[in-house]
Design an enzyme around this catalytic site. Structure first.
Site, short mmCIF file in Angstrom:
data_model
loop_
_atom_site.label_atom_id
_atom_site.label_comp_id
_atom_site.label_asym_id
_atom_site.label_seq_id
_atom_site.Cartn_x
_atom_site.Cartn_y
_atom_site.Cartn_z
N GLU B 214 -22.82 44.52 36.82
CA GLU B 214 -22.37 43.51 37.97
C GLU B 214 -21.76 44.14 39.23
O GLU B 214 -22.20 43.62 40.26
CB GLU B 214 -21.53 42.42 37.14
CG GLU B 214 -22.58 41.61 36.43
CD GLU B 214 -22.50 42.11 35.00
OE1 GLU B 214 -21.91 43.30 34.52
OE2 GLU B 214 -23.40 41.81 33.88
N HIS B 283 -17.36 33.15 27.33
CA HIS B 283 -18.71 32.54 27.87
C HIS B 283 -18.64 31.25 28.36
O HIS B 283 -19.70 30.78 28.58
CB HIS B 283 -19.82 32.99 27.10
CG HIS B 283 -20.47 34.19 26.78
ND1 HIS B 283 -19.56 35.03 25.94
CD2 HIS B 283 -21.27 34.73 27.31
CE1 HIS B 283 -20.32 36.34 26.02
NE2 HIS B 283 -21.26 36.26 26.76
C1 LIG Z 1 -20.62 41.87 32.05
C2 LIG Z 1 -21.84 41.24 30.94
N1 LIG Z 1 -22.94 41.09 31.62
C3 LIG Z 1 -24.11 40.67 30.96
C4 LIG Z 1 -23.81 40.05 29.74
C5 LIG Z 1 -25.08 39.42 29.08
N2 LIG Z 1 -25.53 40.17 27.95
C6 LIG Z 1 -25.05 40.11 26.62
S1 LIG Z 1 -25.48 41.06 25.79
C7 LIG Z 1 -26.57 41.75 26.78
C8 LIG Z 1 -27.40 43.01 26.79
C9 LIG Z 1 -26.76 44.09 26.35
O1 LIG Z 1 -27.61 45.18 25.97
P1 LIG Z 1 -26.95 46.29 24.98
O2 LIG Z 1 -25.77 47.05 25.54
O3 LIG Z 1 -28.14 47.35 24.86
O4 LIG Z 1 -26.72 45.97 23.44
P2 LIG Z 1 -27.48 45.42 22.37
O5 LIG Z 1 -27.63 43.94 22.66
O6 LIG Z 1 -28.83 45.93 22.30
O7 LIG Z 1 -26.97 45.54 21.15
C10 LIG Z 1 -26.52 41.19 28.23
C11 LIG Z 1 -27.00 41.52 29.48
C12 LIG Z 1 -22.55 40.12 29.30
N3 LIG Z 1 -22.36 39.49 27.99
N4 LIG Z 1 -21.57 40.78 29.57
#
Ligand SMILES: Cc1ncc(C[n+]2csc(CCOP(=O)(O)OP(=O)(O)O)c2C)c(N)n1
Ligand SMILES: [Mg+2]
Lengths: 345, 480
Positions: B214, B283
């Site tokens: 972000e 959230h």
């Molecule tokens: C700063 C932030 N940006 C976006 C999100 C929304 N979000 C939650 S999980 C996620 C994906 C994360 O993927 P990864 O790091 O690969 O972990 P996984 O879910 O695959 O375990 C996103 C974009 C968030 N929680 N925090």
């Protein structure tokens, strides 16, 4: 809580890999060690399946991110760690808590938002902690665990007690800037931290290829001189081997270590993900050919263990999970006065 | 042992869905993990998996059924060889479902009385209580009367989600410099499906998926705006914009001033803000007050689809950085929306959402819905509340508030955010400065409670401002 330890023991696999010989990138587990891994991973799998069902029934609300498919990562790491080492991760955290020996019923009760939950029902699926088990959450902001984990390691070095921080985050999280600020400080100050990237190939709907200029996450620390290993995160023995090497490195005062565990999540990102970004065949192939639990089960059977013994383990795990679900369904909601507690001390 | 398959809740805000089709027939064998049916929600088509092994003994809700409430039994799975006759029809409440005293009432946030308009009531129930019958579809709310809409305009029901998407698409057609950037905005069609179809129409050059970074992509978007492009920078939710707040404040808001007027920053930062349902402390924050404090920013927070469309179009055309705060609970609600070529609502102008003479209720975003419900309830007791929908928080239309308060002599400010230094605090200050002599009572605030958002259903309900809170505050300023 007298019943607590009985439930806790089945999963806390800290130090369980002690004594296993390292050979060719894995730890050669004894039968007892295979069984520990099997039990712990199966508990996570069944727990998560139950959580998914309870979400569908409206007993769990909000976000619920299941760990199904990734069980070997946290279990392997925990088997090589000591119970005094700290664990910290993001929101896909149920498996980490169970592997750290937190009680299934209290984890489940947090998922249902009841007073017996680890955060008294105030945190939910994404936010649970246990100081007793050295589990530091449970964080909803992608990338946040990295510097927090470095802070835990800072405290370890400050106190000089030989503990190490095991800090987990995803392939998507690995693109957050704070991860690299963390890497720099960790190496600069030789902090005892193992960064574990759980590369499950997707961050929500975005594949690693679509988001990452350097898709080999084990090399992401190279610019900071942090050694890295890319390993098969579906093989609990490979995770345990890498974790042992990393922990030895940290405890010898050499600073941080980076592990990329290549793994896969079987379910959608959270409950509301239609998962149109990958094919069913892709999921099916991983399930059939690389399932972390099936691998251990096959080795156990090949090693002469009886189907009966495995059935007994399955039954015991199912009992724990259904007992947890019952508790989490019947435990009352927090007292309304809890709204105002725990804001500041 | 037969097991009921229930209509599953598939997202934090889902109350009902369409049972699109069955992929198995009665009599088919199923094992855990088999996909047995497809369900459509307003966001996506999802698969229902069998959770037990057995035979699909009975289909209770046929494929194609609309508005099936969450937790309705949709099928019965029996053990192989087990007979289930018609007499043995499945129990309406499955053994595992929450029972009256063991489980709490389903999350209902905020609390809205039965008299509330349907769309508001629907917004409140998350997840839906076990119900044996299909839920009624929510009727669109009546048109929002605003001076910007000529009398003979055609109105069509539209969700907030569609209105936002249409606003972006129209502005992208109009101006080649407008592009959308953010996480999951393109191929995934938006985490909340607000950017649905944009990639298909405008291609990957103008609808850009980013890594999860972000701070990085917000800074990039600000730089692109300095260079003359017009980014629409989507944050998956504003909670994650905290990673990027430095660029919103230090880079976007201050550069025009720091450059002596040379470098402007025509950018829209948009995404859902505030509480959704049960997504807990990290959230669920309302950032309205935070951004509204910053000179150099404009801050918009629409309460309905029609306003959302007209305001977003204005925001995209604005030469300044605009923080556009949406609300996830409102995304799926419908309002009659004008079909106008160039429907613009000016930034900085409030609207009277309901005229009244006895007390002024001032709010924005979902708070307006609470105020309208409260006003309806108050009317039954002979109290005529005037509801002022701010629509824009910065610049705030203080004259509109003052004009109303001069008429009513009483004022209640309503918001989801925390009380200290909140929007309500600002309103109270401005009203006492500019209409002190007209006040017959102190200005009261109805706000989110001064705590992080709890997860537990009962606590979350207590943490959020409710219609009952608004009614109580209105009566308090009327000394009734
Ligand atoms: C700063 C932030 N940006 C976006 C999100 C929304 N979000 C939650 S999980 C996620 C994906 C994360 O993927 P990864 O790091 O690969 O972990 P996984 O879910 O695959 O375990 C996103 C974009 C968030 N929680 N925090
Ligand atoms: Mg991932």
């Amino acid at each position: 809580m007298p019943a607590a330890d009985r439930h806790a023991k089945i999963a806390d696999v800290a130090s369980a890999a002690e004594g296993a010989q390292a050979e060719g990138g894995i730890l050669a587990f004894t039968r007892e060690q295979e069984l520990s891994a099997y039990r712990a991973m199966l508990l996570i799998r069944r727990f998560e399946e139950k959580a998914g069902q309870m979400y569908g029934m409206g007993l769990i609300g909000g976000f619920c991110h299941l760990y199904i498919g990734q069980e070997a990562v946290v279990v392997g790491a925990r088997m090589s760690a000591k119970s005094t080492d700290q664990f910290i991760t993001g929101y896909r955290d149920h498996g980490h808590m169970l592997a750290c020996g937190m009680e299934p019923r209290r984890v489940m009760a947090e998922l249902t938002g009841r007073r017996g939950g680890y955060s008294k029902g105030k945190g939910g699926s994404m936010h649970m902690f246990s100081r007793e088990k050295n589990f530091y959450g449970g964080h909803g902001i992608v990338g946040a665990p990295a510097p927090l984990g470095v802070g835990l390691a800072f405290a370890d070095l400050y106190r000089g007690d030989g503990s190490v921080s095991l800090t987990f985050f995803g392939d998507g999280a690995a693109n957050q800037g704070q991860v690299y600020e963390s890497f720099n400080m960790a190496e600069l100050w030789k902090l005892p931290i193992v960064f574990i990237v759980e590369n499950n190939r997707y961050a929500m709907g975005t594949s690693v290829e679509r988001s990452s200029a350097q898709a080999n996450f084990s090399m992401r620390g190279t610019a900071f001189n942090i050694p890295g290993r890319q390993i098969d995160g579906m093989d609990v023995r490979a995770v345990a081997a890498a974790a042992r090497e990393a922990l030895d490195w940290c405890r010898a005062g050499k600073g941080p270590f980076l592990i990329e565990a290549q793994t896969y999540r079987y379910r959608g990102h959270s409950m509301s993900d239609p998962a149109k970004y990958r094919s069913k065949e892709e999921v099916q192939r991983v399930r059939e050919e690389h399932d972390p639990i099936e691998q251990v089960r096959a080795r156990l059977l090949a090693g002469g263990i009886g189907e009966d013994e495995l059935k007994q383990i399955d039954a015991a795990v199912r009992r724990i999970v259904s007992e947890a679900a019952d508790f989490a369904t019947n435990d009352p909601e927090p007292d309304p006065s809890e709204l105002w507690t725990d804001v500041v001390l | 042992m037969t097991v009921n398959v229930l209509m599953p809740a598939l997202s934090p805000t889902m109350e009902q869905g369409k049972l699109a089709k069955w992929l198995k027939n009665e009599g088919d064998k199923v094992k855990a993990g088999d996909v047995i049916a497809e369900i459509e929600t307003d966001k996506a088509t999802m698969e229902v998996e069998a959770v037990d092994e057995g035979v699909l003994a009975r289909i209770l809700v046929p494929g194609g059924a609309e508005n099936v409430a969450v937790n309705t039994p949709i099928a019965v799975i029996a053990e192989e060889g087990e007979e289930i006759g018609p007499a043995e029809a499945p129990p309406s409440t499955p053994a595992a479902a929450p029972t009256e005293n063991a489980a709490p009432a389903p999350a209902k946030a905020p609390d809205i009385p039965a008299s509330a308009p349907q769309e508001a009531a629907a917004a409140a129930a998350v997840p839906a209580a076990p119900a044996a019958t299909a839920a009624e579809p929510a009727a669109p709310s009546p048109a929002v009367a605003v001076p910007e809409i000529p009398a003979d305009t055609t109105l069509l029901p539209m969700t907030m989600r569609e209105a936002l998407r249409d606003a972006m698409a129209e502005e992208m057609r109009r101006d080649q410099n407008v592009f959308v950037i953010g996480e999951e905005v393109a191929e995934y069609q938006g985490a909340y499906k607000v950017t649905q179809g944009l990639l298909q129409e405008f291609g990957p050059r103008r609808v850009v998926d980013t890594p999860i970074t972000e701070y990085g992509f917000a800074g990039l978007a600000v730089g692109a705006a300095f260079a003359g492009l017009r980014p629409i920078c989507e944050f998956m939710t504003f909670n994650f914009a905290m990673q990027a707040i430095d660029h919103i404040v230090n880079s976007a808001a201050k550069t025009l001033y720091m450059s002596g007027g040379q470098i402007n920053c025509p950018i829209v930062f948009r995404g859902p803000n505030g509480a959704a349902a049960r997504v807990a402390a990290q959230h669920s924050q309302d950032y309205a007050a935070w951004f509204s404090q910053v000179p150099g920013l404009k801050v918009v927070a629409p309460s309905n689809a029609s306003d959302a469309k007209g305001l977003l179009k204005s925001a995209i055309r604005d030469p300044n950085p605009v923080v556009f705060l949406e609300n996830e609970i409102l995304y799926g609600k419908q309002w009659d929306t004008p079909m106008l070529e160039d429907f613009l609502i000016p930034i900085g102008k409030a609207r009277i959402a309901r005229p009244g003479t006895d007390v002024t209720l001032v709010s924005f975003s979902i708070g307006v819905i609470h105020c309208l419900s409260a006003a309806e309830a108050l009317a039954k007791e002979g109290i005529e509340a005037e509801v002022v929908d701010l629509r824009t928080l910065r610049p705030m239309d203080v004259p509109a508030i003052i004009e109303s308060v001069r008429k009513t002599g009483r004022c209640v400010a309503v918001e989801e955010g925390w009380p200290q230094c909140g929007i309500g605090a600002e309103i109270a200050a401005r009203v006492q400065e500019e209409a002190f002599d007209y006040l017959d009572a102190p200005v009261l605030r109805v706000t989110g409670k001064d705590v992080p958002m709890p997860y537990a259903a009962n606590l979350e309900k207590l943490a959020l401002p409710s219609v009952a809170d608004v009614i109580a505050a209105a009566k308090a300023v009327l000394y009734r």
